[in-house]
Design a protein around this motif. Structure first.
Motif, PDB file in Angstrom:
ATOM      1  N   HIS A  62     -12.948 -18.404  -4.565  1.00  0.00           N
ATOM      2  CA  HIS A  62     -14.489 -17.036  -4.344  1.00  0.00           C
ATOM      3  C   HIS A  62     -14.270 -16.242  -3.039  1.00  0.00           C
ATOM      4  N   TYR A 132     -21.095 -20.223   6.702  1.00  0.00           N
ATOM      5  CA  TYR A 132     -19.896 -18.850   7.335  1.00  0.00           C
ATOM      6  C   TYR A 132     -20.370 -17.821   7.271  1.00  0.00           C
ATOM      7  N   LYS A 169     -19.093 -23.565 -13.299  1.00  0.00           N
ATOM      8  CA  LYS A 169     -18.501 -22.814 -12.572  1.00  0.00           C
ATOM      9  C   LYS A 169     -17.511 -22.786 -12.355  1.00  0.00           C
TER      10      LYS A 169
HETATM   11  C1  T46 Z   1     -22.701 -17.902  -2.466  1.00  0.00           C
HETATM   12  C2  T46 Z   1     -24.009 -17.441  -1.843  1.00  0.00           C
HETATM   13  C3  T46 Z   1     -24.579 -18.208  -2.697  1.00  0.00           C
HETATM   14  N1  T46 Z   1     -25.832 -18.271  -3.827  1.00  0.00           N
HETATM   15  C4  T46 Z   1     -26.859 -19.477  -4.428  1.00  0.00           C
HETATM   16  C5  T46 Z   1     -26.615 -19.007  -5.541  1.00  0.00           C
HETATM   17  C6  T46 Z   1     -26.562 -20.266  -6.478  1.00  0.00           C
HETATM   18  O1  T46 Z   1     -27.791 -20.592  -6.494  1.00  0.00           O
HETATM   19  C7  T46 Z   1     -26.409 -21.298  -5.015  1.00  0.00           C
HETATM   20  C8  T46 Z   1     -24.696 -22.223  -5.020  1.00  0.00           C
HETATM   21  O2  T46 Z   1     -23.343 -21.090  -4.816  1.00  0.00           O
HETATM   22  P1  T46 Z   1     -22.997 -20.948  -5.734  1.00  0.00           P
HETATM   23  O3  T46 Z   1     -22.335 -22.685  -6.185  1.00  0.00           O
HETATM   24  O4  T46 Z   1     -20.932 -20.039  -5.434  1.00  0.00           O
HETATM   25  O5  T46 Z   1     -22.351 -21.961  -4.198  1.00  0.00           O
HETATM   26  P2  T46 Z   1     -20.546 -21.891  -3.662  1.00  0.00           P
HETATM   27  O6  T46 Z   1     -19.449 -23.214  -4.603  1.00  0.00           O
HETATM   28  O7  T46 Z   1     -20.659 -23.020  -2.507  1.00  0.00           O
HETATM   29  O8  T46 Z   1     -19.673 -20.689  -3.560  1.00  0.00           O
HETATM   30  C9  T46 Z   1     -19.586 -19.959  -2.009  1.00  0.00           C
HETATM   31  O9  T46 Z   1     -17.953 -20.645  -2.016  1.00  0.00           O
HETATM   32  C10 T46 Z   1     -17.254 -20.264  -1.741  1.00  0.00           C
HETATM   33  C11 T46 Z   1     -16.253 -21.131   0.135  1.00  0.00           C
HETATM   34  C12 T46 Z   1     -17.601 -18.866  -0.532  1.00  0.00           C
HETATM   35  O10 T46 Z   1     -16.348 -18.468   0.072  1.00  0.00           O
HETATM   36  C13 T46 Z   1     -18.776 -18.569  -1.346  1.00  0.00           C
HETATM   37  O11 T46 Z   1     -19.064 -18.156   0.035  1.00  0.00           O
HETATM   38  C14 T46 Z   1     -19.300 -18.883  -2.014  1.00  0.00           C
HETATM   39  O12 T46 Z   1     -18.596 -18.552  -3.040  1.00  0.00           O
HETATM   40  O13 T46 Z   1     -26.502 -21.247  -4.017  1.00  0.00           O
HETATM   41  C15 T46 Z   1     -26.764 -17.076  -2.814  1.00  0.00           C
HETATM   42  O14 T46 Z   1     -27.843 -17.414  -2.566  1.00  0.00           O
HETATM   43  N2  T46 Z   1     -26.161 -16.455  -1.318  1.00  0.00           N
HETATM   44  C16 T46 Z   1     -24.764 -16.792  -1.378  1.00  0.00           C
HETATM   45  O15 T46 Z   1     -24.417 -16.075  -0.895  1.00  0.00           O
END
Ligand code: T46
Length: 187
Positions: A62, A132, A169
């Motif tokens: 990401h 992080y 996703k």
């Molecule tokens: C990134 C983010 C997500 N969210 C919410 C959005 C979704 O409802 C939920 C899960 O999000 P996501 O599936 O994008 O989470 P990860 O797959 O852990 O994403 C992260 O994974 C990799 C390793 C990264 O470096 C990024 O910071 C980030 O993309 O948290 C938020 O409210 N704030 C945020 O800053």
């Protein structure tokens, strides 16, 4: 704080000091001044905390596109992860290449990646908690990614024979060759 450059030198491995005593330990895990004195002058604005239940949970690759691109400083407070930074800067001599490190509570280390890199990790054990810092706020409309298993990047994920546990996703992220140009190498 020990600071070392990885094979792509803009990505750093940091190891804060632990001050142990008979109660336990104290550790300054982030100090803006110490990093600035090492030439790492980043204004972090948001702390993230993820918990992954299973080993083999893979989050990535990401990044946020400009003007909401993020530097990231990643550490693990429970368990261990194989962490990856992929160079997405067009014109970089290491474009499309990655560096990796095992970041763990036991090693008490951290990985710092600047804007221009995609980030991902896979958990190496169950019940992993990853904290992080990021240098810009969450901008879902600028939230982008690259396929974790892109053959042109060819990340050697230590899945140990298990299937990666991915979000819907992340299953649909594009290949690097299909990404629009978002970052330009500025040597
Ligand atoms: C990134 C983010 C997500 N969210 C919410 C959005 C979704 O409802 C939920 C899960 O999000 P996501 O599936 O994008 O989470 P990860 O797959 O852990 O994403 C992260 O994974 C990799 C390793 C990264 O470096 C990024 O910071 C980030 O993309 O948290 C938020 O409210 N704030 C945020 O800053």
């Amino acid at each position: 704080m020990e600071i070392a450059a990885l094979a792509i030198p803009e990505v750093k491995l940091l190891t804060p000091r632990k001050h142990g005593d008979d109660r336990g330990f104290f550790s300054e895990v982030y100090n803006k001044k110490v990093l600035a004195e090492a030439g790492i002058d980043i204004d972090f604005v948001q702390d993230n905390h993820t918990w992954s239940v299973e080993a083999g949970t893979l989050r990535g690759l990401h990044f946020q596109a400009p003007p909401f691109a993020q530097d990231k400083l990643v550490r693990v407070v429970r368990g261990s992860i194989f962490d990856v930074a992929v160079d997405l800067r067009r014109g970089s001599p290491t474009f499309g290449q990655y560096v990796s490190a095992t970041i763990s509570a036991a090693a008490w280390n951290q990985i710092l990646m600047p804007i221009g890199f995609a980030h991902g990790f896979v958990t190496l054990e169950p019940d992993c908690e990853v904290l992080y810092k990021v240098s810009d706020y969450y901008a879902p409309e600028h939230d982008m990614g690259v396929a974790w298993n892109d053959p042109d990047i060819a990340i050697d994920w230590p899945l140990n024979g298990r299937d990666a546990k991915l979000s819907e996703k992340d299953r649909k992220l594009p290949l690097l060759k299909d990404l629009p140009e978002v970052f330009v190498y500025d040597d």
